[in-house]
Design an enzyme around this catalytic site. Structure first.
Site, PDB file in Angstrom:
ATOM      1  N   LYS A  37     -22.312  -3.566  -6.940  1.00  0.00           N
ATOM      2  CA  LYS A  37     -21.567  -4.027  -8.130  1.00  0.00           C
ATOM      3  C   LYS A  37     -21.896  -3.166  -9.343  1.00  0.00           C
ATOM      4  O   LYS A  37     -21.016  -2.691 -10.066  1.00  0.00           O
ATOM      5  CB  LYS A  37     -21.907  -5.482  -8.454  1.00  0.00           C
ATOM      6  CG  LYS A  37     -21.475  -5.926  -9.867  1.00  0.00           C
ATOM      7  CD  LYS A  37     -21.873  -7.345 -10.164  1.00  0.00           C
ATOM      8  CE  LYS A  37     -23.254  -7.544 -10.602  1.00  0.00           C
ATOM      9  NZ  LYS A  37     -23.508  -7.309 -12.050  1.00  0.00           N
ATOM     10  N   ASN A  38     -23.190  -2.960  -9.587  1.00  0.00           N
ATOM     11  CA  ASN A  38     -23.604  -2.285 -10.817  1.00  0.00           C
ATOM     12  C   ASN A  38     -23.330  -0.793 -10.807  1.00  0.00           C
ATOM     13  O   ASN A  38     -23.494  -0.122 -11.816  1.00  0.00           O
ATOM     14  CB  ASN A  38     -25.068  -2.592 -11.117  1.00  0.00           C
ATOM     15  CG  ASN A  38     -25.227  -4.038 -11.520  1.00  0.00           C
ATOM     16  OD1 ASN A  38     -24.242  -4.714 -11.845  1.00  0.00           O
ATOM     17  ND2 ASN A  38     -26.441  -4.537 -11.496  1.00  0.00           N
ATOM     18  N   CYS A 131     -26.330 -13.078 -23.606  1.00  0.00           N
ATOM     19  CA  CYS A 131     -25.955 -13.952 -22.487  1.00  0.00           C
ATOM     20  C   CYS A 131     -27.155 -14.817 -22.138  1.00  0.00           C
ATOM     21  O   CYS A 131     -28.173 -14.784 -22.823  1.00  0.00           O
ATOM     22  CB  CYS A 131     -25.470 -13.133 -21.296  1.00  0.00           C
ATOM     23  SG  CYS A 131     -26.800 -12.367 -20.381  1.00  0.00           S
ATOM     24  N   ARG A 136     -29.678  -9.067 -25.444  1.00  0.00           N
ATOM     25  CA  ARG A 136     -28.995  -7.865 -24.941  1.00  0.00           C
ATOM     26  C   ARG A 136     -28.312  -7.059 -26.059  1.00  0.00           C
ATOM     27  O   ARG A 136     -27.093  -6.884 -26.055  1.00  0.00           O
ATOM     28  CB  ARG A 136     -28.031  -8.240 -23.841  1.00  0.00           C
ATOM     29  CG  ARG A 136     -28.740  -9.059 -22.742  1.00  0.00           C
ATOM     30  CD  ARG A 136     -27.908  -9.317 -21.539  1.00  0.00           C
ATOM     31  NE  ARG A 136     -27.747  -8.134 -20.724  1.00  0.00           N
ATOM     32  CZ  ARG A 136     -27.163  -8.147 -19.526  1.00  0.00           C
ATOM     33  NH1 ARG A 136     -26.714  -9.299 -19.053  1.00  0.00           N
ATOM     34  NH2 ARG A 136     -27.009  -7.067 -18.807  1.00  0.00           N
ATOM     35  N   ASP A 322     -33.477  -8.042 -11.338  1.00  0.00           N
ATOM     36  CA  ASP A 322     -32.408  -8.793 -10.670  1.00  0.00           C
ATOM     37  C   ASP A 322     -32.889  -9.506  -9.409  1.00  0.00           C
ATOM     38  O   ASP A 322     -32.186 -10.346  -8.870  1.00  0.00           O
ATOM     39  CB  ASP A 322     -31.234  -7.864 -10.336  1.00  0.00           C
ATOM     40  CG  ASP A 322     -30.600  -7.281 -11.599  1.00  0.00           C
ATOM     41  OD1 ASP A 322     -29.880  -6.284 -11.489  1.00  0.00           O
ATOM     42  OD2 ASP A 322     -30.862  -7.819 -12.691  1.00  0.00           O
ATOM     43  N   ARG A 414     -19.753 -13.572  -9.043  1.00  0.00           N
ATOM     44  CA  ARG A 414     -19.716 -12.361  -9.871  1.00  0.00           C
ATOM     45  C   ARG A 414     -20.444 -11.212  -9.184  1.00  0.00           C
ATOM     46  O   ARG A 414     -20.142 -10.050  -9.419  1.00  0.00           O
ATOM     47  CB  ARG A 414     -20.389 -12.610 -11.225  1.00  0.00           C
ATOM     48  CG  ARG A 414     -19.678 -13.616 -12.099  1.00  0.00           C
ATOM     49  CD  ARG A 414     -20.306 -13.648 -13.475  1.00  0.00           C
ATOM     50  NE  ARG A 414     -20.181 -12.346 -14.126  1.00  0.00           N
ATOM     51  CZ  ARG A 414     -20.453 -12.158 -15.420  1.00  0.00           C
ATOM     52  NH1 ARG A 414     -20.895 -13.165 -16.139  1.00  0.00           N
ATOM     53  NH2 ARG A 414     -20.324 -10.965 -15.968  1.00  0.00           N
TER      54      ARG A 414
HETATM   55  C1  EPZ Z   1     -27.941  -3.445 -16.200  1.00  0.00           C
HETATM   56  O1  EPZ Z   1     -27.703  -4.211 -17.374  1.00  0.00           O
HETATM   57  C2  EPZ Z   1     -27.448  -4.314 -15.036  1.00  0.00           C
HETATM   58  N1  EPZ Z   1     -26.043  -4.606 -15.223  1.00  0.00           N
HETATM   59  C3  EPZ Z   1     -28.243  -5.623 -15.005  1.00  0.00           C
HETATM   60  O2  EPZ Z   1     -27.829  -6.367 -13.854  1.00  0.00           O
HETATM   61  C4  EPZ Z   1     -29.706  -5.312 -14.833  1.00  0.00           C
HETATM   62  O3  EPZ Z   1     -30.445  -6.497 -14.902  1.00  0.00           O
HETATM   63  C5  EPZ Z   1     -30.163  -4.373 -15.986  1.00  0.00           C
HETATM   64  O4  EPZ Z   1     -29.351  -3.187 -16.020  1.00  0.00           O
HETATM   65  C6  EPZ Z   1     -31.601  -3.932 -15.814  1.00  0.00           C
HETATM   66  O5  EPZ Z   1     -31.809  -3.335 -14.581  1.00  0.00           O
HETATM   67  C7  EPZ Z   1     -25.144  -3.653 -14.860  1.00  0.00           C
HETATM   68  O6  EPZ Z   1     -25.454  -2.565 -14.433  1.00  0.00           O
HETATM   69  C8  EPZ Z   1     -23.706  -4.026 -15.018  1.00  0.00           C
HETATM   70  P1  EPZ Z   1     -30.287  -2.587 -19.906  1.00  0.00           P
HETATM   71  P2  EPZ Z   1     -27.799  -3.519 -18.833  1.00  0.00           P
HETATM   72  O7  EPZ Z   1     -29.458  -1.996 -20.993  1.00  0.00           O
HETATM   73  O8  EPZ Z   1     -27.333  -2.127 -18.756  1.00  0.00           O
HETATM   74  C9  EPZ Z   1     -32.693  -3.842 -23.811  1.00  0.00           C
HETATM   75  C10 EPZ Z   1     -27.123  -8.255 -12.633  1.00  0.00           C
HETATM   76  O9  EPZ Z   1     -27.738  -9.315 -12.368  1.00  0.00           O
HETATM   77  N2  EPZ Z   1     -31.732  -3.025 -24.606  1.00  0.00           N
HETATM   78  O10 EPZ Z   1     -30.991  -1.678 -18.983  1.00  0.00           O
HETATM   79  O11 EPZ Z   1     -27.145  -4.427 -19.808  1.00  0.00           O
HETATM   80  C11 EPZ Z   1     -32.034  -5.081 -23.202  1.00  0.00           C
HETATM   81  O12 EPZ Z   1     -31.936  -6.123 -24.124  1.00  0.00           O
HETATM   82  C12 EPZ Z   1     -27.216  -7.651 -14.050  1.00  0.00           C
HETATM   83  O13 EPZ Z   1     -26.434  -7.634 -11.830  1.00  0.00           O
HETATM   84  C13 EPZ Z   1     -31.966  -2.874 -25.957  1.00  0.00           C
HETATM   85  O14 EPZ Z   1     -32.946  -3.407 -26.498  1.00  0.00           O
HETATM   86  O15 EPZ Z   1     -29.385  -3.594 -19.044  1.00  0.00           O
HETATM   87  C14 EPZ Z   1     -32.960  -5.389 -22.045  1.00  0.00           C
HETATM   88  O16 EPZ Z   1     -34.028  -6.139 -22.498  1.00  0.00           O
HETATM   89  C15 EPZ Z   1     -27.905  -8.560 -15.015  1.00  0.00           C
HETATM   90  N3  EPZ Z   1     -31.077  -2.145 -26.666  1.00  0.00           N
HETATM   91  C16 EPZ Z   1     -33.398  -3.990 -21.598  1.00  0.00           C
HETATM   92  O17 EPZ Z   1     -33.118  -3.099 -22.675  1.00  0.00           O
HETATM   93  C17 EPZ Z   1     -29.979  -1.538 -26.108  1.00  0.00           C
HETATM   94  O18 EPZ Z   1     -29.200  -0.893 -26.801  1.00  0.00           O
HETATM   95  C18 EPZ Z   1     -32.684  -3.493 -20.346  1.00  0.00           C
HETATM   96  O19 EPZ Z   1     -31.308  -3.624 -20.560  1.00  0.00           O
HETATM   97  C19 EPZ Z   1     -29.774  -1.704 -24.732  1.00  0.00           C
HETATM   98  C20 EPZ Z   1     -30.664  -2.454 -23.996  1.00  0.00           C
END
Ligand code: EPZ
Length: 460
Positions: A37-38, A131, A136, A322, A414
């Site tokens: 998915k991701n 969320c 996020r 995850d 999802r």
């Molecule tokens: C991706 O989300 C995945 N989603 C998530 O999977 C997964 O949990 C996550 O990466 C971590 O591996 C998809 O790929 C669609 P991040 P993403 O930006 O990109 C902080 C699932 O269950 N952050 O790596 O949104 C953020 O708040 C989903 O399939 C900032 O602070 O995750 C978090 O604490 C859930 N500022 C951390 O980084 C930013 O600008 C990691 O978030 C961006 C992120």
């Protein structure tokens, strides 16, 4: 308000589904793993970088994929789907504004900001908002786009980014991310492919889904090196072509089914998988008492007695956040006390209270859970609050005594393609049952909105 997956005319009845699991069955056989998915979501967004057609194979059938398709179609991308294949053509983009309803339904859609800005010089995208698992924020995405020369403003909850007046293209830059963000790395990586000159991304996320994206972009004519490491180098090119690409297998779905085997003390095999993508998961499963054998693109798990192990989630190649909830479900019946610490998302422990309703013994201290194993859980009615928590409920129910009824399948659907069918195929006693709920109308207040509690009462 609880979102509905199939709505009869809201006269006075609503059709919902729940999963019914009769636990304590052993599993056996082989499960086929779907496309990731991701990865699929961001590969679909990359179509915005070219006028030519992208042909993607091994696309999972998930509601998130449907939302991304709807979002891309809403700005003019032509999409044709046939079983697990999809072709996307973004020749005639109609607009650069992404609709709130769809962006709100799918946070991952924010990565579209990078390719749209690079391709047509402007984008307007609603802030995706937080969320259930965390706030996020997206400041790393914005910082990256500004470093590539875009002017970015946020007005009334909408992010507006555009090229400076006299500029036709973004300009390569050296960008150091403040945190390893999958989404921010993907957004800026895509934008930089069409920028002028070289871009260096430091402290990038290293997830396999980013490697899959870079591999596809390179087959479209991009020049990317270092994807999968903390430093990615992109030489901007004039334009990108179309391509054919097969999505990598879903390592999170695979990890979930490996844990399903461990929690039911059953031996099963999975295929296709890319073993190196699961090293951190294999390590913890071996540590807690499972035998893991890989053969080419298949893996076989054979659990022995499960003992408690500690886990701390972290960005790849660390233990994936995850799989934190599914692994916690396993630890609820492990011998001894384990500690699970969530470091990636600040609110990803909502499954704890539901697991405790099944008789597990979990104490929560901030973002650390202390789990004291119990001999067996007891089936009950459960309500999942997010995608991976819903998977943890299914796994816990597979090992529990008696019947569990799980609502919140909107979340499950999802990220897991026909989960109950795949589990049934290896011997689980699980079914998706329709429940028709009468939204009770009382004289004074008229219809009372549906809540997890009112649905729970109907399911119980
Ligand atoms: C991706 O989300 C995945 N989603 C998530 O999977 C997964 O949990 C996550 O990466 C971590 O591996 C998809 O790929 C669609 P991040 P993403 O930006 O990109 C902080 C699932 O269950 N952050 O790596 O949104 C953020 O708040 C989903 O399939 C900032 O602070 O995750 C978090 O604490 C859930 N500022 C951390 O980084 C930013 O600008 C990691 O978030 C961006 C992120």
């Amino acid at each position: 308000m609880y979102c509905m997956n199939s709505v009869a005319s809201i006269s006075n009845t609503v059709a919902k589904h729940h999963l019914e699991v009769r636990g304590s069955n052993f599993l056996s056989g082989q499960i086929k793993i779907s496309g990731a998915k991701n990865s699929a979501l961001v590969l679909m967004a990359a179509t915005l970088l070219t006028e030519e057609a992208l042909f993607l194979k091994n696309i999972p059938s998930l509601t998130d994929i449907n939302v991304m398709s709807e979002l891309l179609s809403s700005i003019g991308v032509r999409i044709e789907r046939k079983s697990n294949e999809i072709s996307l053509t973004a020749r005639d983009l109609l607009q650069s504004e992404l609709p709130y309803k769809l962006v709100h339904a799918l946070r991952a859609s924010f990565v579209c900001a990078g390719p749209l800005l690079a391709r047509i010089g402007e984008v307007s995208i609603p802030l995706p908002g937080g969320c259930r698992i965390g706030n996020r924020p997206i400041e790393e995405h914005i910082r990256g786009l500004e470093a590539l020369g875009a002017s970015v403003s946020i007005e009334k909850g909408v992010v507006k980014a555009k090229l400076p007046k006299n500029k036709k293209k973004l300009k390569g830059a050296h960008i150091k991310f403040n945190c390893q963000s999958v989404g921010a790395t993907e957004t800026i990586l895509m934008a930089a492919t069409l920028a002028e000159g070289r871009t260096v991304l430091e402290n990038s996320a290293q997830e396999p889904e980013i490697q899959d994206l870079a591999n596809m972009l390179n087959s479209m004519g991009a020049q990317i090196r270092g994807a999968g490491t903390k430093e990615i180098i992109i030489e901007g090119v004039e334009k990108l072509n179309g391509c054919n690409h097969t999505v990598i297998p879903d390592r999170i779905e695979a990890g979930t089914f490996l844990i399903a085997a461990a929690i039911t003390r059953s031996s099963i095999s999975l295929t296709p998988v890319i073993p190196e993508h699961l090293e951190a998961v294999f390590k913890k499963l071996r540590e807690c008492g499972c035998l893991i054998n890989t053969m080419g693109d298949s893996v076989k798990i054979t659990p022995n007695e499960i003992t408690a192990v500690d886990v701390t989630t972290s960005p790849y190649p660390g233990f994936p956040t995850d799989l934190q909830a599914p692994f916690m479900a396993l630890m609820t019946t492990a011998k001894g006390t384990s500690k699970i610490t969530e470091t990636v998302f600040e609110k990803r422990m909502q499954h704890v209270s539901e697991l405790n309703r099944m008789g597990s013994s979990i104490k929560l201290l901030g973002n650390t859970a202390l789990i004291t194993g119990v001999p067996q859980l007891t089936g009950t009615s459960l309500s999942a609050g997010d995608l991976r928590a819903s998977a943890a409920m299914v796994l816990a129910s597979l090992s529990a005594k008696g019947v569990s009824k799980i609502i919140g399948l909107d979340y499950l659907d999802r990220g897991y393609e026909r989960m109950e069918d795949k589990l049934k195929k290896v011997g689980a006693d699980i079914s998706r049952e329709k429940i028709t709920i009468s939204a009770n109308k009382n004289s004074k207040e008229g219809f009372k909105p549906l809540t997890p509690q009112s649905i729970q009462q109907e399911v119980a």
